[in-house]
Design an enzyme around this catalytic site. Structure first.
Site, short mmCIF file in Angstrom:
data_model
loop_
_atom_site.label_atom_id
_atom_site.label_comp_id
_atom_site.label_asym_id
_atom_site.label_seq_id
_atom_site.Cartn_x
_atom_site.Cartn_y
_atom_site.Cartn_z
N TYR A 29 61.52 0.49 -15.58
CA TYR A 29 61.12 0.65 -16.99
C TYR A 29 59.97 1.66 -17.14
O TYR A 29 60.12 2.70 -17.79
CB TYR A 29 60.75 -0.72 -17.54
CG TYR A 29 60.12 -0.74 -18.92
CD1 TYR A 29 60.64 0.03 -19.96
CD2 TYR A 29 59.03 -1.55 -19.18
CE1 TYR A 29 60.06 -0.01 -21.23
CE2 TYR A 29 58.45 -1.61 -20.43
CZ TYR A 29 58.97 -0.84 -21.46
OH TYR A 29 58.40 -0.89 -22.69
N ILE A 30 58.86 1.39 -16.50
CA ILE A 30 57.70 2.28 -16.70
C ILE A 30 57.90 3.58 -15.92
O ILE A 30 57.67 4.68 -16.44
CB ILE A 30 56.39 1.56 -16.33
CG1 ILE A 30 56.21 0.37 -17.28
CG2 ILE A 30 55.20 2.51 -16.42
CD1 ILE A 30 55.10 -0.57 -16.95
N PHE A 78 55.46 2.87 -8.50
CA PHE A 78 55.77 1.83 -9.50
C PHE A 78 56.60 0.70 -8.91
O PHE A 78 56.98 -0.22 -9.63
CB PHE A 78 56.60 2.45 -10.65
CG PHE A 78 55.88 3.55 -11.35
CD1 PHE A 78 55.05 3.27 -12.41
CD2 PHE A 78 56.02 4.86 -10.94
CE1 PHE A 78 54.36 4.29 -13.05
CE2 PHE A 78 55.34 5.88 -11.57
CZ PHE A 78 54.50 5.59 -12.63
N ALA A 79 56.97 0.83 -7.63
CA ALA A 79 57.97 -0.09 -7.08
C ALA A 79 57.31 -1.39 -6.64
O ALA A 79 56.68 -1.45 -5.58
CB ALA A 79 58.67 0.56 -5.90
N ALA A 80 57.45 -2.42 -7.47
CA ALA A 80 56.87 -3.72 -7.11
C ALA A 80 57.61 -4.82 -7.85
O ALA A 80 58.17 -4.58 -8.92
CB ALA A 80 55.39 -3.75 -7.48
N TYR A 97 51.23 -12.52 -7.95
CA TYR A 97 51.53 -11.16 -8.40
C TYR A 97 50.24 -10.36 -8.59
O TYR A 97 50.07 -9.26 -8.05
CB TYR A 97 52.34 -11.21 -9.70
CG TYR A 97 52.36 -9.87 -10.41
CD1 TYR A 97 52.90 -8.75 -9.80
CD2 TYR A 97 51.80 -9.72 -11.69
CE1 TYR A 97 52.90 -7.52 -10.44
CE2 TYR A 97 51.80 -8.50 -12.33
CZ TYR A 97 52.34 -7.40 -11.69
OH TYR A 97 52.32 -6.17 -12.32
N PHE A 157 48.08 -3.07 -19.61
CA PHE A 157 48.18 -4.29 -20.39
C PHE A 157 49.67 -4.49 -20.70
O PHE A 157 50.49 -4.28 -19.82
CB PHE A 157 47.18 -4.25 -21.57
CG PHE A 157 45.78 -4.57 -21.04
CD1 PHE A 157 45.16 -3.69 -20.14
CD2 PHE A 157 45.15 -5.76 -21.33
CE1 PHE A 157 43.92 -4.01 -19.57
CE2 PHE A 157 43.92 -6.08 -20.77
CZ PHE A 157 43.31 -5.22 -19.89
N ARG A 216 48.07 -10.74 -26.99
CA ARG A 216 48.19 -9.69 -25.97
C ARG A 216 47.95 -8.32 -26.58
O ARG A 216 48.18 -8.10 -27.77
CB ARG A 216 49.60 -9.69 -25.35
CG ARG A 216 49.94 -10.93 -24.55
CD ARG A 216 49.14 -10.95 -23.24
NE ARG A 216 49.42 -12.15 -22.46
CZ ARG A 216 48.75 -13.30 -22.59
NH1 ARG A 216 47.79 -13.43 -23.49
NH2 ARG A 216 49.04 -14.33 -21.81
N ASP A 261 49.52 -18.42 -18.25
CA ASP A 261 49.28 -17.51 -19.37
C ASP A 261 47.86 -17.68 -19.94
O ASP A 261 47.55 -18.72 -20.52
CB ASP A 261 50.26 -17.79 -20.53
CG ASP A 261 51.59 -17.08 -20.35
OD1 ASP A 261 51.66 -16.14 -19.54
OD2 ASP A 261 52.54 -17.47 -21.04
N1 UDP Z 1 56.32 -15.31 -24.52
C1 UDP Z 1 57.01 -16.27 -25.28
N2 UDP Z 1 58.35 -16.33 -25.17
C2 UDP Z 1 59.07 -15.52 -24.33
C3 UDP Z 1 58.37 -14.54 -23.56
C4 UDP Z 1 56.98 -14.47 -23.68
O1 UDP Z 1 56.40 -17.03 -26.04
O2 UDP Z 1 60.31 -15.66 -24.25
C5 UDP Z 1 54.86 -15.22 -24.63
C6 UDP Z 1 54.14 -15.41 -23.31
O3 UDP Z 1 53.91 -16.78 -23.07
C7 UDP Z 1 52.87 -14.60 -23.54
C8 UDP Z 1 53.31 -13.46 -24.44
O4 UDP Z 1 54.55 -13.90 -25.03
O5 UDP Z 1 51.93 -15.37 -24.24
C9 UDP Z 1 53.57 -12.17 -23.70
O6 UDP Z 1 54.40 -12.46 -22.59
P1 UDP Z 1 55.12 -11.34 -21.74
O7 UDP Z 1 55.97 -12.03 -20.70
O8 UDP Z 1 55.81 -10.37 -22.64
O9 UDP Z 1 53.93 -10.55 -21.04
P2 UDP Z 1 52.72 -11.09 -20.10
O10 UDP Z 1 51.53 -11.13 -21.01
O11 UDP Z 1 53.08 -12.39 -19.50
O12 UDP Z 1 52.61 -9.98 -19.09
#
Ligand code: UDP
Length: 340
Positions: free
Chosen positions: A14-15, A76-78, A144, A172, A224, A288
């Site tokens: 993707y990126i 980017f490969a991870a 991760y 981010f 976020r 999270d």
């Molecule tokens: N999230 C959600 N439902 C989903 C996917 C993500 O509520 O199906 C929430 C997740 O808990 C977080 C925010 O959306 O609070 C962003 O999640 P994402 O996986 O996109 O990115 P992260 O911040 O984890 O890298």
């Protein structure tokens, strides 16, 4: 006029694919090394030279570096799924760290000393203060994030020992897709909020699970800092240019300094696609943090980075456009026809 040649490891992801697009647009030759474990052939730029292979293959790396004179390497490969990294830590450590060590060793053997590394806000863990500066303590809360932080340490040690120079970009929440609609986010399984919300809008999934409504945020859902993938790609070009000009290693956050809650993202998507998106509120997803918002002052001031697609609208619209163009959704397609 051509600038030179860059090795992009993970350029079918993707990126990586958005960075390849930007590099080629700016006159760089690109060689992509990708094992297609999470990448997709549809994301490979037609003008890039594609090598299928893994970072385990040290002979292949030597061949690549012997054959091409690279100005720099972008990596980017991870593996990048937090929950999976908690379940399968060793797979994450092996893939992310061993692969990077092989790559760095090969670079040093062949005297290629410029490196751009894709890191993550996950290196910070639960933040003590918002916005998060690069100087914030790094205490990742999952394997991760730890793999990425370990590589950051490794890079700084290589700088001291070998005159190796790097730029680390801590992303981010990457979102959106190239304006052309030819490349975009394509994970399997998809775990990221915006594509999941749009897939639900397009009828490709029944609903969105909203993970947690009891966070200490104004509407109870996680906040976020979403950053358009093309703006992220632009940051890589600036980092490359600066690295090749002044050759100093550095670390930068890449974010918009604006936070959106999960509910706000869903509401904005509903507004853009013009329909209700079915949501099921459920428990928090482990690991999270409530709020992650970058300070991106450093990259703005030092590299002159300015986002062009800073609004959530632009991120959702381009992601929706990609969903339509990637032929996965007739709903998204008919929406586009209505807009035309
Ligand atoms: N999230 C959600 N439902 C989903 C996917 C993500 O509520 O199906 C929430 C997740 O808990 C977080 C925010 O959306 O609070 C962003 O999640 P994402 O996986 O996109 O990115 P992260 O911040 O984890 O890298």
């Amino acid at each position: 006029m051509k600038n030179g040649k860059i090795l992009v490891v993970g350029g079918a992801g993707y990126i990586g694919s958005h960075v390849v697009m930007e590099l080629i647009k700016h006159g760089w030759d690109v060689v992509i090394l990708d094992n297609f474990s999470t990448g997709n052939i549809r994301l490979v730029h037609p003008d890039a030279c594609l090598v299928k292979g893994t970072l385990d293959d040290v002979n292949l790396l030597d061949q690549l570096f012997a054959e091409h004179k690279f100005s720099a390497v972008m990596h980017f490969a991870a593996f990048s799924q937090v929950a999976e990294s908690v379940r399968e830590p060793l797979r994450y450590y092996r893939n992310n760290i061993s692969g990077t060590i092989n790559l760095l060793e090969a670079m040093i053997r062949h005297s290629i000393l410029y490196f751009i590394f894709s890191s993550t806000a996950a290196v910070y863990g639960d933040p003590e203060c918002i916005p998060i500066l690069e100087t914030h303590p790094c205490r990742p809360s999952n394997p991760y994030g730890r793999t990425k932080l370990m590589i950051e340490h490794l890079l700084s040690d290589c700088d001291a020992a070998h005159g190796f120079r790097y730029m680390t970009l801590r992303y981010f929440n990457a979102a959106g897709a190239d304006e052309s609609g030819t490349i975009g986010e394509m994970h399997n399984p998809e775990t990221h909020l915006i594509p999941i919300v749009l897939e639900a809008a397009a009828g490709l999934r029944e609903h969105v699970y909203l993970y947690g409504t009891d966070y200490s945020t104004p509407d109870g859902t996680c906040i976020r800092d979403y950053i358009h993938v093309s703006d992220l790609a632009g940051a890589h070009l600036l980092a490359l240019k600066t690295l090749l000009n002044n050759g100093k290693s550095n670390i930068y956050n890449v974010g918009n300094e604006t936070g959106y809650s999960v509910k706000e993202v869903i509401e904005k998507a509903e507004e853009i696609v013009g329909k209700r998106i079915p949501v099921i509120e459920t428990n928090r997803r482990p690991g999270d943090p409530a709020t992650l918002i970058a300070s991106s002052e450093k990259i703005r001031m030092e590299l002159g980075w300015t986002p062009s697609y800073g609004s959530l609208d632009a991120m959702i619209l381009t992601a929706w456009n990609w969903l339509a163009q990637s032929n996965r959704s007739n709903n998204a397609k008919s929406y586009q026809k209505r807009q035309a």
